[in-house]
Design an enzyme around this catalytic site. Structure first.
Site, PDB file in Angstrom:
ATOM      1  CG  ASP A  20      78.193  38.302 107.460  1.00  8.58           C
ATOM      2  OD1 ASP A  20      78.221  39.150 106.440  1.00  8.58           O
ATOM      3  OD2 ASP A  20      78.490  37.207 107.782  1.00  8.58           O
ATOM      4  CB  SER A  27      82.124  54.004  94.489  1.00  7.78           C
ATOM      5  OG  SER A  27      83.666  54.439  94.360  1.00  7.78           O
ATOM      6  CE  LYS A  78      80.776  50.287  96.775  1.00  8.96           C
ATOM      7  NZ  LYS A  78      79.886  50.501  97.844  1.00  8.96           N
ATOM      8  CE1 TYR A  90      84.130  50.312  97.580  1.00 12.17           C
ATOM      9  CE2 TYR A  90      85.227  51.663  95.917  1.00 12.17           C
ATOM     10  CZ  TYR A  90      84.430  51.514  97.092  1.00 12.17           C
ATOM     11  OH  TYR A  90      83.548  52.747  97.639  1.00 12.17           O
TER      12      TYR A  90
END
Length: 255
Positions: free
Chosen positions: A59, A138, A155, A151
């Protein structure tokens, strides 16, 4: 600089492709994933090629567990020389609908997890005066993408982490770079296509197909494409590259 590599989020997709590529290039590879069975399966694939490997549940939001894993890998595989921070998750919904819990979870995995892992790797590499850390970012970090706000934000933050780590580790000859892939044909993009398309009343596959039309080279990426640039950044051929975020996307992020 083939040696020992540790990689997070490598039970499938891009992480798996990088792990297999690096093993093919002669590296011993430690694979981790939140799903321990997936990590073990990739490690078994590597071992079938005759390379050393291990697969572990991890994790990345637990800093103590991450540090312990990196130290174990360093001792077990003969000295860590490469690290790839790949673990990531996504939530797909308009920012005005994102709950505090969803926001924090994405940041915890994508940003905090990359920091904890890169920090732990840097701590074992720095005293030896060599190493390469690669952070998977990304295209969403450079251009907004509908309903991918948490997200995309996580990034984007990885770019700052990459540059600061690169600066601070440069005295130790440890390089840190990021890769920003574009439209990679993985389970994550299947999820985006399905959930975004569902909200828009579109057929499965329509959203992804429309996005591909925005790629100048005219195709989606496959995980092996990303593995190619990761292998390059981990190699001695790039010993003078650090602090960079490399767009590797068929031109998708072209200005």
């Amino acid at each position: 600089m083939a040696g020992a590599l540790a990689i997070t989020g490598a039970g499938r997709g891009i992480g798996r492709a990088i792990a297999l590529r690096m093993a093919r290039d002669g590296w011993a590879v430690a694979v981790s994933d939140i799903n321990g069975d997936s990590a073990a399966a990739v490690a078994a694939e590597i071992e079938q090629t005759g390379r050393r490997a291990r697969g572990d549940a991890l994790d990345v939001t637990d800093p103590d567990a991450v540090a312990a894993w990196v130290n174990d890998v360093d001792a077990d595989l003969g000295g860590l020389t490469g690290a790839v921070a790949n673990a990531g998750i996504i939530t797909i919904r308009p920012l005005l609908e994102v709950s505090p819990e969803e926001w924090r979870r994405v940041m915890a995995v994508n940003l905090d997890g990359a920091f904890f892992f890169s920090q732990a790797a840097g701590r074992v590499m720095a005293p030896r005066g060599k190493g390469s850390i690669v952070i998977i970012s990304s295209a969403s970090s450079r251009r907004p993408s509908l309903w991918l706000g948490p997200y995309s934000t996580s990034k984007t933050a990885l770019h700052g982490l990459t540059r600061n780590l690169a600066l601070e580790l440069s005295d130790h000859q440890v390089r840190v770079n990021a890769i920003s892939p574009g439209l990679v044909d993985t389970d994550m993009w299947e999820k985006i296509d399905r959930e975004r398309g569902g909200r828009q009343g579109r057929e499965v596959g329509e959203v992804f197909a429309e996005m591909i039309k925005m790629v100048p080279l005219g195709r989606a990426q496959v995980p092996e494409d990303v593995a190619t640039i990761a292998a390059f950044l981990l190699s001695e051929e790039t010993e003078y590259i650090t602090g960079q975020n490399i767009s590797y996307d068929g031109g998708f992020q072209m200005p």
